[in-house]
Structures are given as structure tokens and as C-alpha cells.
Write a protein that holds these residues in place. Sequence first.
Motif, short mmCIF file in Angstrom:
data_model
loop_
_atom_site.label_atom_id
_atom_site.label_comp_id
_atom_site.label_asym_id
_atom_site.label_seq_id
_atom_site.Cartn_x
_atom_site.Cartn_y
_atom_site.Cartn_z
N GLY A 124 0.79 -1.23 0.00
CA GLY A 124 0.00 0.00 0.00
C GLY A 124 0.81 1.27 0.00
N ASP A 125 2.14 1.17 0.27
CA ASP A 125 2.99 2.35 0.15
C ASP A 125 2.96 2.84 -1.30
OD1 ASP A 125 3.57 2.13 2.81
OD2 ASP A 125 5.63 1.42 2.54
N VAL A 126 3.16 4.15 -1.49
CA VAL A 126 2.94 4.75 -2.81
C VAL A 126 4.21 5.44 -3.30
CG1 VAL A 126 1.57 6.40 -4.15
CG2 VAL A 126 0.50 5.10 -2.30
N LEU A 127 4.61 5.12 -4.53
CA LEU A 127 5.71 5.79 -5.21
C LEU A 127 5.12 6.82 -6.17
CD1 LEU A 127 8.67 6.12 -6.12
CD2 LEU A 127 8.30 4.19 -7.68
N THR A 128 5.45 8.08 -5.95
CA THR A 128 4.93 9.16 -6.79
C THR A 128 6.05 9.77 -7.61
OG1 THR A 128 3.18 9.68 -5.19
CG2 THR A 128 3.73 11.37 -6.81
N LEU A 131 1.62 0.31 -11.02
CA LEU A 131 3.05 0.15 -10.78
C LEU A 131 3.54 0.99 -9.61
CD1 LEU A 131 4.33 0.23 -14.48
CD2 LEU A 131 3.88 -1.78 -13.05
N ASN A 132 2.77 1.97 -9.21
CA ASN A 132 3.20 2.90 -8.16
C ASN A 132 2.81 2.45 -6.76
OD1 ASN A 132 0.47 3.36 -8.88
ND2 ASN A 132 0.54 5.40 -7.96
N LEU A 161 14.20 2.29 -11.46
CA LEU A 161 13.26 1.89 -10.42
C LEU A 161 13.34 0.38 -10.25
CD1 LEU A 161 10.15 3.96 -11.59
CD2 LEU A 161 11.69 4.54 -9.70
N TRP A 162 13.58 -0.06 -9.02
CA TRP A 162 13.57 -1.49 -8.70
C TRP A 162 12.39 -1.72 -7.77
CZ3 TRP A 162 14.23 -6.22 -9.76
CH2 TRP A 162 14.49 -7.21 -8.82
N LEU A 163 11.38 -2.42 -8.29
CA LEU A 163 10.16 -2.70 -7.55
C LEU A 163 10.19 -4.18 -7.18
CD1 LEU A 163 7.68 -0.88 -9.97
CD2 LEU A 163 9.09 0.12 -8.15
N CYS A 164 10.52 -4.47 -5.92
CA CYS A 164 10.74 -5.86 -5.52
C CYS A 164 9.89 -6.19 -4.31
CB CYS A 164 12.21 -6.10 -5.21
SG CYS A 164 12.59 -7.85 -4.92
N TYR A 165 8.93 -7.08 -4.52
CA TYR A 165 8.04 -7.52 -3.44
C TYR A 165 8.09 -9.05 -3.41
CZ TYR A 165 6.57 -2.94 -5.05
OH TYR A 165 6.57 -1.64 -5.49
N TRP A 174 3.06 4.93 -17.29
CA TRP A 174 3.19 5.10 -15.84
C TRP A 174 2.07 6.00 -15.36
CZ3 TRP A 174 6.14 3.18 -11.95
CH2 TRP A 174 6.04 3.83 -10.70
N PRO A 175 1.40 5.64 -14.23
CA PRO A 175 1.71 4.55 -13.30
C PRO A 175 0.86 3.29 -13.49
CG PRO A 175 0.24 6.08 -12.23
CD PRO A 175 0.48 6.63 -13.61
N SER A 176 -0.14 3.33 -14.37
CA SER A 176 -1.06 2.19 -14.52
C SER A 176 -0.83 1.54 -15.87
CB SER A 176 -2.51 2.66 -14.40
OG SER A 176 -2.75 3.22 -13.13
N THR A 177 -0.85 0.21 -15.88
CA THR A 177 -0.59 -0.51 -17.12
C THR A 177 -1.32 -1.84 -17.12
OG1 THR A 177 1.17 -1.17 -18.64
CG2 THR A 177 1.48 -1.74 -16.32
N THR A 178 -1.08 -2.63 -18.17
CA THR A 178 -1.64 -3.97 -18.30
C THR A 178 -0.51 -4.98 -18.37
OG1 THR A 178 -3.55 -3.10 -19.53
CG2 THR A 178 -3.13 -5.47 -19.68
N LEU A 179 -0.60 -6.03 -17.56
CA LEU A 179 0.43 -7.05 -17.51
C LEU A 179 0.34 -7.97 -18.73
CD1 LEU A 179 0.16 -8.06 -13.74
CD2 LEU A 179 1.59 -6.29 -14.78
#
Length: 310
Positions: free
Chosen positions: A157-161, A201-202, A250-254, A188-193
Motif C-alpha cells: 500500500g505504500d505509494v511511489l509518486t 506500478l506505483n 526503479l527497482w520494484l521488488c516484493y 506510468w503509473p497504470s498498465t496492463t500485464l
Amino acid sequence: MGNEIERVLLKTDTLAAVILPAMGGKIASLQKNGIELFQQPLRPYALRTLTIGFEESDASGFDECLPSVAACRIETASGAAEIPDHGEFWRLIHTAESLSPATVRLTAIGSALPIRFERNIHLDGDTVRIDYSVTNTGEHAIPYVWSAHPLFAVDPGDVLTLPPSVKQVTVEGSARNRLGTNGTVHPWPSTTLTDGAAAALNIAKDASEEIGDKLFAEAPVEGWCLLERKTANLRIRIDFDPAKLPFLGLWLCYGGWPDGQAEKQNCIAIEPCTALGDSLELAIKNGHSRTLIPGQVDSWGMTITTSVVS
């Protein structure tokens, strides 16, 4: 952390940073009012070698990637140079000079390429200021790329702006191909996988989703990025000069990296950088590498500012 590893502590009334000169001069910890902001170690701290992969280390905190991010081989006037994974300087022992209780100067000289790397890290109130310089200490011109590599801890839920000027991102790599192959462009920030699902993505996700996406964008002309730590009631702002650092990694790692290890990263890395992509070899081919003639010095800076959100 081990008594054998030197620690340098910088403090203000609200910030505390721990720096490990013998481990690439990494900023191992940055705390705001006692709350840790960086990804903490996946493995125990240990001195780095010139051959280990980044996943074999602690893979935490804030390291520096120079003179490449990806491992590669380049040709120079002095012959071929082998650049290891995430570059050389995160592996090197740095000399630390304390300039004040809130300031340290870190220096190291590379062996893959004759680069002298210097950082002044200064805490001022709620802000960390890092001033960088690289110098060619050799006899021939040399290329390089640099990327910051701060791994900010996140919760779902954290947000990258990013500023309004950032409208698209390009894939460098994506775990399980969820965003497609290298070079795929997404809004950015919304896309389709690739499976047709919608994605924001944010927004940070849960580690169970096993996401690991490395993306690049042209640096926002506004020169800032924000990370909102919702559960911690904190806002982290990165500022830099896009004229000197024209790209943003940007490295988005969850939970999506490292492969084959029980402990996974859960972080967002906001990475001002000099090239569109991780490889110095490719940056040379694409015209994105920097060149230092003998004795030349390049310099730049960035800040990390923290604030409490009421």
C-alpha cells in the motif's frame, strides 16, 4: 553487524545513519525518529570480494553502482576491462574521514578502471545530502555509468509518486516476464500485464506476489520523486539535478528476488542514474556512457529528505 566491521554513525535530532566504510562505504541504516527506512540484510554482513554476485551479499541498505550496474566486458585504450555485477565500488574498502558529527567523506580507487570515487555524506535536520565526484587517475580516457542503489523498505500500500513529466517506463527485466521482455514500454503509473491483468506500478505489493521489476525512465524534469510510507506515516523525497542525472532507475521488488533464497527483498529502489539501462557495455554502444579524460573530474549530488505525515 560484527565488531570487526567499522561503523560510522552520523546523527541529527531526527535522523541517524550507519555507514560501513569497509563494505563499499554503504549506508547500512537510515532511521527517522527510530524508524528504519532501508531494506535490512538478507544475509549477515561480510566483507565483499571482487567476484561475488550481489545476491550473495547482504543485498540491503544503500550501495553505489560504478562503473556499471550489470556485469560486462568493455574495451579501453589500456585493454579489456571486466566489470563485475553491480560494479566494483560496492565491494571496495573505502577510506572514511569524519568531518563533523554529521558528515563523513568516503574515498576509494578502482582496479577494473582507474577511477577515484569520492562521496561526502552530510546529515542536516531531516535531510541526507550526498555529494559525489569521480576522477580519472589513469593515462587514457575511460567510460563509466553510475547509479544510486538505495533500497527503501516498504509495506503493501505504500505509494511511489513520480512527477507529471514521467509518463512511461521501459523494462530492463521483469520476474516471470510479468511486464514483458527487455525494452517493453509501459505507461506510468497504470498498465496492463502480459497476462492481461491491470496493474498499478506505483503501489507497493505484498511479498507473496513475488514481483521483481527493474524499470527505467527519463529523469523527471521536476527533479524529484516521493515514496509515501503509509503505515509508518512518513514521506521520503529524493531530489537530484536531471541535467546531470538524466535517467531514473526503479527497482520494484516484493518477494521476487533473489531466486532460490528463503529471504527475499521487499523494497523500492529509487535510482537517479547516468544511463538508460544497467550495462556499461550497452551504454557505450547506445551513446549513454560518460567519458573521463585523464585527470577529469565529474561531480553531482542528490538528497533524501524525510518528513512525518500527520
